[in-house]
Design a protein around this motif. Sequence first.
Motif, PDB file in Angstrom:
ATOM      1  N   ASP A 110     -49.918 -68.493  -2.374  1.00  0.00           N
ATOM      2  CA  ASP A 110     -50.513 -68.897  -3.654  1.00  0.00           C
ATOM      3  C   ASP A 110     -49.934 -68.001  -4.746  1.00  0.00           C
ATOM      4  O   ASP A 110     -50.370 -66.877  -4.931  1.00  0.00           O
ATOM      5  CB  ASP A 110     -52.039 -68.764  -3.587  1.00  0.00           C
ATOM      6  CG  ASP A 110     -52.735 -69.246  -4.848  1.00  0.00           C
ATOM      7  OD1 ASP A 110     -52.046 -69.480  -5.873  1.00  0.00           O
ATOM      8  OD2 ASP A 110     -53.965 -69.380  -4.818  1.00  0.00           O
ATOM      9  N   ARG A 111     -48.979 -68.517  -5.476  1.00  0.00           N
ATOM     10  CA  ARG A 111     -48.263 -67.696  -6.463  1.00  0.00           C
ATOM     11  C   ARG A 111     -49.147 -67.216  -7.611  1.00  0.00           C
ATOM     12  O   ARG A 111     -48.777 -66.334  -8.357  1.00  0.00           O
ATOM     13  CB  ARG A 111     -47.066 -68.465  -7.004  1.00  0.00           C
ATOM     14  CG  ARG A 111     -45.999 -68.689  -5.944  1.00  0.00           C
ATOM     15  CD  ARG A 111     -44.771 -69.396  -6.476  1.00  0.00           C
ATOM     16  NE  ARG A 111     -44.249 -68.907  -7.735  1.00  0.00           N
ATOM     17  CZ  ARG A 111     -43.404 -67.867  -7.869  1.00  0.00           C
ATOM     18  NH1 ARG A 111     -43.019 -67.213  -6.802  1.00  0.00           N
ATOM     19  NH2 ARG A 111     -42.970 -67.528  -9.056  1.00  0.00           N
ATOM     20  N   ARG A 112     -50.348 -67.777  -7.772  1.00  0.00           N
ATOM     21  CA  ARG A 112     -51.272 -67.297  -8.807  1.00  0.00           C
ATOM     22  C   ARG A 112     -51.908 -65.972  -8.408  1.00  0.00           C
ATOM     23  O   ARG A 112     -52.372 -65.220  -9.253  1.00  0.00           O
ATOM     24  CB  ARG A 112     -52.379 -68.324  -9.045  1.00  0.00           C
ATOM     25  CG  ARG A 112     -51.865 -69.647  -9.598  1.00  0.00           C
ATOM     26  CD  ARG A 112     -52.960 -70.664  -9.604  1.00  0.00           C
ATOM     27  NE  ARG A 112     -53.330 -70.945  -8.223  1.00  0.00           N
ATOM     28  CZ  ARG A 112     -54.312 -71.754  -7.846  1.00  0.00           C
ATOM     29  NH1 ARG A 112     -55.038 -72.365  -8.743  1.00  0.00           N
ATOM     30  NH2 ARG A 112     -54.570 -71.950  -6.581  1.00  0.00           N
ATOM     31  N   ARG A 113     -51.946 -65.699  -7.126  1.00  0.00           N
ATOM     32  CA  ARG A 113     -52.593 -64.485  -6.619  1.00  0.00           C
ATOM     33  C   ARG A 113     -51.581 -63.370  -6.428  1.00  0.00           C
ATOM     34  O   ARG A 113     -50.388 -63.602  -6.293  1.00  0.00           O
ATOM     35  CB  ARG A 113     -53.253 -64.774  -5.257  1.00  0.00           C
ATOM     36  CG  ARG A 113     -54.397 -65.733  -5.355  1.00  0.00           C
ATOM     37  CD  ARG A 113     -54.981 -66.044  -4.011  1.00  0.00           C
ATOM     38  NE  ARG A 113     -55.321 -64.798  -3.322  1.00  0.00           N
ATOM     39  CZ  ARG A 113     -55.736 -64.750  -2.070  1.00  0.00           C
ATOM     40  NH1 ARG A 113     -55.868 -65.843  -1.374  1.00  0.00           N
ATOM     41  NH2 ARG A 113     -56.029 -63.608  -1.515  1.00  0.00           N
ATOM     42  N   ARG A 114     -52.081 -62.156  -6.418  1.00  0.00           N
ATOM     43  CA  ARG A 114     -51.263 -60.971  -6.131  1.00  0.00           C
ATOM     44  C   ARG A 114     -51.872 -60.248  -4.941  1.00  0.00           C
ATOM     45  O   ARG A 114     -53.091 -60.170  -4.797  1.00  0.00           O
ATOM     46  CB  ARG A 114     -51.220 -60.016  -7.323  1.00  0.00           C
ATOM     47  CG  ARG A 114     -50.605 -60.590  -8.562  1.00  0.00           C
ATOM     48  CD  ARG A 114     -49.094 -60.703  -8.376  1.00  0.00           C
ATOM     49  NE  ARG A 114     -48.443 -61.258  -9.548  1.00  0.00           N
ATOM     50  CZ  ARG A 114     -48.028 -62.517  -9.623  1.00  0.00           C
ATOM     51  NH1 ARG A 114     -48.213 -63.344  -8.632  1.00  0.00           N
ATOM     52  NH2 ARG A 114     -47.429 -62.946 -10.706  1.00  0.00           N
TER      53      ARG A 114
ATOM     54  N   PRO B 267     -46.440 -60.905  -5.213  1.00  0.00           N
ATOM     55  CA  PRO B 267     -46.980 -62.263  -5.198  1.00  0.00           C
ATOM     56  C   PRO B 267     -47.433 -62.649  -3.790  1.00  0.00           C
ATOM     57  O   PRO B 267     -46.837 -62.231  -2.799  1.00  0.00           O
ATOM     58  CB  PRO B 267     -45.805 -63.137  -5.630  1.00  0.00           C
ATOM     59  CG  PRO B 267     -44.781 -62.216  -6.182  1.00  0.00           C
ATOM     60  CD  PRO B 267     -45.036 -60.865  -5.600  1.00  0.00           C
ATOM     61  N   ASP B 268     -48.491 -63.427  -3.725  1.00  0.00           N
ATOM     62  CA  ASP B 268     -48.950 -63.989  -2.456  1.00  0.00           C
ATOM     63  C   ASP B 268     -48.065 -65.188  -2.154  1.00  0.00           C
ATOM     64  O   ASP B 268     -48.003 -66.132  -2.936  1.00  0.00           O
ATOM     65  CB  ASP B 268     -50.413 -64.422  -2.598  1.00  0.00           C
ATOM     66  CG  ASP B 268     -50.994 -64.972  -1.314  1.00  0.00           C
ATOM     67  OD1 ASP B 268     -50.235 -65.329  -0.394  1.00  0.00           O
ATOM     68  OD2 ASP B 268     -52.237 -65.057  -1.232  1.00  0.00           O
TER      69      ASP B 268
END
Length: 77
Positions: free
Chosen positions: A16-20, A12-13
């Motif tokens: 930004d938890r939506r991104r990897r 996880p980023d």
Amino acid sequence: MSPDRRLVERRPDPADRRRRIIALTAPGRALVEALAAAAATEQDRFLRALAGPERAQLNRLLQRLYAAHVPDPGPGA
């Protein structure tokens, strides 16, 4: 080549938890280093007929050809 050599990892980023984030693992970095060393060795073997200044001239000419045919992506690309 095995499909799961664990050369990269996804995580996880933190911003930004939506991104990897995709990153090389230690074995992935070792493979890249080994390939770079093998490429450098082969390049030296291939170019051994050229003296240092001739190699530099060839490199400059190749860079000009590349620049003439590959568009500059510009800043932030």
